[in-house]
Design an enzyme around this catalytic site. Structure first.
Site, PDB file in Angstrom:
ATOM      1  N   ASP A  67      47.539  83.053  49.408  1.00 23.06           N
ATOM      2  CA  ASP A  67      47.825  81.814  48.778  1.00 23.06           C
ATOM      3  C   ASP A  67      46.400  81.217  49.258  1.00 23.06           C
ATOM      4  O   ASP A  67      45.047  82.105  48.908  1.00 23.06           O
ATOM      5  CB  ASP A  67      48.211  81.767  50.789  1.00 23.06           C
ATOM      6  CG  ASP A  67      47.894  81.515  51.748  1.00 23.06           C
ATOM      7  OD1 ASP A  67      46.864  82.547  51.549  1.00 23.06           O
ATOM      8  OD2 ASP A  67      48.543  81.355  52.858  1.00 23.06           O
ATOM      9  N   HIS A 137      55.488  79.973  59.289  1.00 29.17           N
ATOM     10  CA  HIS A 137      54.794  80.457  58.822  1.00 29.17           C
ATOM     11  C   HIS A 137      54.521  82.360  58.080  1.00 29.17           C
ATOM     12  O   HIS A 137      53.913  82.243  59.376  1.00 29.17           O
ATOM     13  CB  HIS A 137      53.822  78.827  58.124  1.00 29.17           C
ATOM     14  CG  HIS A 137      53.075  79.466  58.347  1.00 29.17           C
ATOM     15  ND1 HIS A 137      52.490  78.280  58.939  1.00 29.17           N
ATOM     16  CD2 HIS A 137      51.923  80.531  58.606  1.00 29.17           C
ATOM     17  CE1 HIS A 137      50.850  78.445  58.937  1.00 29.17           C
ATOM     18  NE2 HIS A 137      50.922  80.469  58.166  1.00 29.17           N
TER      19      HIS A 137
END
Ligand code: GLP
Length: 243
Positions: A67, A137
């Site tokens: 990410d 997450h």
């Protein structure tokens, strides 16, 4: 899911490092999915140490990161591209042309997601390293991200912005959006190695392992992976040990 409970963070890092070093020794041109965050820092130090002492080479290795913050350039000192260079790549013999990450400054966000998905198809990952957010997450896939998601742009939750603000000068500087590899793409890795350390992860670890798989807890998808190892220290295992 195979669970290894380490005595402390140091042992967690040692175990995680041997996992990665073994992968690279067995397959010198392996593709590694890598993660940022404070959890893998100890492991990265040990990879560097091993490279210096024992010559484990990353010349043919490919790395694909999970990410990146949207709006930060790769030279910004809080970008994940910068983090990877400073904490790992600059200290190994990896070819930086073989290290991929989403472009936080891409003009067309959708096109950037499509570019990254094509790249992930081209380079299937032999091993995917993951950290865990305190809200469950993985990468930046926040609660209620569809399990069949591919690379996408995320609106970060308040809790993630707050967690990650410790690394910024102040909370206002934390970007509100990020690019992330999707859950479907994460699950496509041949092996997954998830690390979690510290008491603030204990609740998410417990739910990830014990609760029914559900999109409200992204990490619970890992229960469905055929070859997933979880290395946690005793503090992160608190919920599992004291149940
Ligand atoms: C961030 C990253 C994740 C990381 C997680 C945990 O939000 N996007 O990839 O795994 O937080 O970070 P840490 O290891 O610092 O607790």
């Amino acid at each position: 899911m195979k669970i290894i409970i380490a005595e402390d963070y140091d042992e967690l890092s040692v175990r995680a490092a041997s996992f990665i070093i073994d992968t690279v020794k067995r397959k010198p041109d392996a593709t590694l999915g890598l993660a940022t965050g404070t959890t893998p820092l100890g492991l990265y130090q040990l990879l560097i140490q091993d490279h210096n002492r024992n010559g484990t080479s990353y010349k043919q290795v490919r790395c694909v990161n999970l990410d990146e913050y949207k709006g930060l350039s790769s030279t910004h000192n809080q970008s994940y591209a910068y983090f990877m260079r400073k904490n790992l790549f600059e200290h190994l013999d990896i070819d930086l042309n073989n290290a991929y990450i989403e472009n936080g400054m891409a003009e067309d966000g959708q096109a950037e997601c499509e570019r990254y998905d094509k790249l992930l198809e081209r380079f299937p990952r032999d091993l995917q390293l993951l950290g865990l957010g305190s809200n469950g997450h993985i990468a930046f896939n926040e609660p209620n991200t569809p399990f069949d998601s591919t690379t996408h742009i995320v609106d970060l939750t308040e809790s993630t912005i707050k967690d990650n603000s410790r690394l910024f000068a102040n909370i206002a500087e934390v970007p509100k959006q990020a690019y992330t590899m999707g859950l479907k793409s994460i699950m496509q890795a041949r092996k997954i190695l998830m690390l979690a350390s510290g008491a603030n992860k204990a609740d998410a670890v417990y739910k990830m392992v014990k609760c029914k798989t559900g999109e409200n807890l992204p990490a619970s998808i890992l229960q469905r992976h055929k070859d997933c190892t979880l290395i946690i220290d005793k503090e992160a295992a608190g919920g599992l040990i004291n149940q």
